[in-house]
Design a protein around this motif. Sequence first.
Motif, short mmCIF file in Angstrom:
data_model
loop_
_atom_site.label_atom_id
_atom_site.label_comp_id
_atom_site.label_asym_id
_atom_site.label_seq_id
_atom_site.Cartn_x
_atom_site.Cartn_y
_atom_site.Cartn_z
N GLY A 98 58.48 13.94 -8.57
CA GLY A 98 59.13 15.14 -8.07
C GLY A 98 60.61 15.23 -8.35
O GLY A 98 61.25 16.24 -8.06
N GLU A 99 61.17 14.19 -8.98
CA GLU A 99 62.59 14.22 -9.31
C GLU A 99 62.87 15.10 -10.52
O GLU A 99 61.98 15.32 -11.35
CB GLU A 99 63.08 12.80 -9.64
CG GLU A 99 63.83 12.11 -8.52
CD GLU A 99 64.57 10.87 -9.03
OE1 GLU A 99 65.81 10.88 -8.97
OE2 GLU A 99 63.90 9.93 -9.48
N GLU A 149 75.04 21.81 -17.80
CA GLU A 149 73.59 21.98 -17.66
C GLU A 149 72.97 20.84 -16.85
O GLU A 149 72.18 21.06 -15.94
CB GLU A 149 72.94 22.04 -19.05
CG GLU A 149 71.45 22.33 -19.01
CD GLU A 149 70.89 22.70 -20.38
OE1 GLU A 149 70.60 23.88 -20.58
OE2 GLU A 149 70.75 21.80 -21.23
N SER A 150 73.37 19.62 -17.18
CA SER A 150 72.79 18.47 -16.47
C SER A 150 73.22 18.50 -15.00
O SER A 150 72.43 18.22 -14.11
CB SER A 150 73.23 17.17 -17.13
OG SER A 150 74.62 16.99 -17.00
N THR A 151 74.47 18.89 -14.73
CA THR A 151 74.95 18.95 -13.35
C THR A 151 74.18 20.00 -12.55
O THR A 151 73.76 19.77 -11.43
CB THR A 151 76.45 19.32 -13.32
OG1 THR A 151 77.14 18.54 -14.28
CG2 THR A 151 77.04 19.08 -11.94
N PHE A 152 73.98 21.15 -13.19
CA PHE A 152 73.37 22.27 -12.50
C PHE A 152 71.90 22.00 -12.19
O PHE A 152 71.40 22.35 -11.11
CB PHE A 152 73.49 23.53 -13.36
CG PHE A 152 72.99 24.76 -12.69
CD1 PHE A 152 73.71 25.34 -11.64
CD2 PHE A 152 71.80 25.36 -13.08
CE1 PHE A 152 73.24 26.48 -11.01
CE2 PHE A 152 71.34 26.50 -12.45
CZ PHE A 152 72.06 27.06 -11.41
N LEU A 153 71.21 21.34 -13.10
CA LEU A 153 69.75 21.22 -12.98
C LEU A 153 69.28 20.02 -12.16
O LEU A 153 68.29 20.10 -11.44
CB LEU A 153 69.12 21.11 -14.38
CG LEU A 153 69.12 22.35 -15.26
CD1 LEU A 153 68.58 22.00 -16.64
CD2 LEU A 153 68.28 23.47 -14.64
N SER A 154 70.00 18.91 -12.28
CA SER A 154 69.36 17.64 -11.95
C SER A 154 69.56 17.18 -10.52
O SER A 154 70.53 17.55 -9.86
CB SER A 154 69.90 16.54 -12.86
OG SER A 154 70.11 17.06 -14.14
N SER A 155 68.65 16.34 -10.08
CA SER A 155 68.91 15.58 -8.86
C SER A 155 69.61 14.26 -9.22
O SER A 155 70.33 13.70 -8.41
CB SER A 155 67.62 15.33 -8.07
OG SER A 155 66.52 15.11 -8.93
N VAL A 157 73.26 13.77 -7.98
CA VAL A 157 73.83 15.11 -7.83
C VAL A 157 73.14 15.79 -6.65
O VAL A 157 71.95 16.08 -6.71
CB VAL A 157 73.62 15.96 -9.10
CG1 VAL A 157 74.33 17.28 -8.98
CG2 VAL A 157 74.07 15.21 -10.33
N ASP A 158 73.90 15.99 -5.58
CA ASP A 158 73.30 16.64 -4.41
C ASP A 158 74.04 17.93 -4.14
O ASP A 158 75.05 17.95 -3.45
CB ASP A 158 73.35 15.69 -3.20
CG ASP A 158 72.63 16.30 -2.01
OD1 ASP A 158 71.88 17.29 -2.21
OD2 ASP A 158 72.82 15.80 -0.89
#
Lengths: 294, 264
Positions: B41-42, B207-213, B231-232
């Motif tokens: 689920g990550e 992109e990575s900041t916006f999308l990821s956990s 990234v929370d």
Amino acid sequence: MNGGRTLRMVATTVVALLLVVLLWEGYKWMGGQTDDHWPGTSIGLPTTTDDLTMPHATDIVGELFEEVRDGRARLPLYLFLLKKGWYTFQEAAIGFTFGLAIGMGLAILMLRWRVVERGLLPWINVSQTVPLIALAPIIVTWGRLHDLPDIFSISLIATYLTFFPVAVSALRGLQSPDAAHLELMRSYAAPWRTTLFKLRLPAARAYLFPALKLATTLSVVGAIVGEISIGTKTGLGRAILEYAQRYAVSPEHLYAAVLGSAALGLSVFGLVSLAERLVMKRTEGMQRADEVVA
Amino acid sequence: MSGPVASEAAVVVSGVDKVFNVGSADEVTALSGIDLTIGAGEFVSLIGPSGCGKSTLLRLVGDLLTPSVGEVTVFGKSAHAARLDQDYGMVFQHAGLFDWRRVAANIELPLELRGWSRADRTARSAEMLDLVKLTDFGDYYPRQLSGGMQQRVSIARALSFQPKLLLMDEPFGALDEMTREHMQLELLRIWRETGTTVVFVTHSISESTFLSSRVVVLSPRPGRIHSVVDVDLGDRTDETREDPAFFAKATEIREALRADKDVG
């Protein structure tokens, strides 16, 4: 839109034919005026323009409606050529079909095993450097030795010319899918055969059809050359051979026979183009829709 | 590692090296000493400069490449077994649709290979077209669609058989900025709706900041994991992109990437 396109194609062909006739007659007329020299110079024309070398276009066409002998029957030349052409067409068609099957088979073998590709591809290339005129008698002798009909041997010669472009372009087409497509199939754990049928063969179509068009004309050439070297009693090749021997008497006949074989080549070419349009309809539709979107 | 954690892991990469052209003059160590666990689920991004081996790592997870040393497990089985079981869907930078198939038939391709009936396939592709908001485009051919729409078809194709893992290799790399931001929101929505685990390769910090956990920062030559940034930022919306917390995270990732450069 489709009808318009066909109409335009027919119109273009007619205009092109008229242009050829005009050029032919214009050149002939000029030669007559200048005693076969370029106007205003003493440089001779590459070909003389007398009626023996260059009969009038009208005479060639008119000859098509003159009666000739076919065995005991008499019939107009164009019908005679149609009859002979039909025979040659059958040889070419059989040759083409076998060439297609053998070419595709070889391409798939070469795709499957790189060793086969490395071992076979040079020989496939070499095969096309053997002069047909040398090969034909071998095939004929071999065929007669095994009591095979001449039509089989002639078709085999057509096959020999046809399989080459098919094999080479089909191999290129089968290898054309890019890495991402192949990785995708791999990610689905698709076996080799599935990848062949779902990805490689559909992708190869765009490469195959241009080669098939080339193969059709080659199959006609193969059939005619085969007839000539075998010395069959019928077929366009036979007609060309006979008229060539009688050229000094009636050059129009040979030109008419050449026209006949050109017409045969064009009609098989047309058949394959038609098949392409049916098979590639999707791509066609795609492009047209693209134009609409744009 | 205790039992429950292991059972919840979608992907475990342990002690993996990947060396290309072993023994030849152009031998290249693409990845070295990679340890990474991705929970079910990550949404995990792999980021790094070109040549850092992020795409290679993704392909090792998908068993499109085999590790030289170490082992990769996907849902508790070997990556190889997971591929044979078709446990994951894959999305590439270029949509990679088959030109000769209509959009719906493209989405149905993996189902076709799994032997689904025509009726089931049609039903599922219709569902998928709804999911990626291309409901009326099933009968179109890929070339009739824009790049962003094609990429959505590609995502629908990857999700059509409901894999628990989605591997994405710079899927929005070829799109313009506006389409890209829109697609990012769409992807997050789909991720929330399907509960799929996503491994996402990108070279875009925002992109990575916006999308990821979590963002895994890789350093090149040889490819190693430099750091892993949590990234929370809660539920992402377009406003998130202007949030100071978003910038702070992006800065943290940028500095991790820059630290590599200073070393090199």
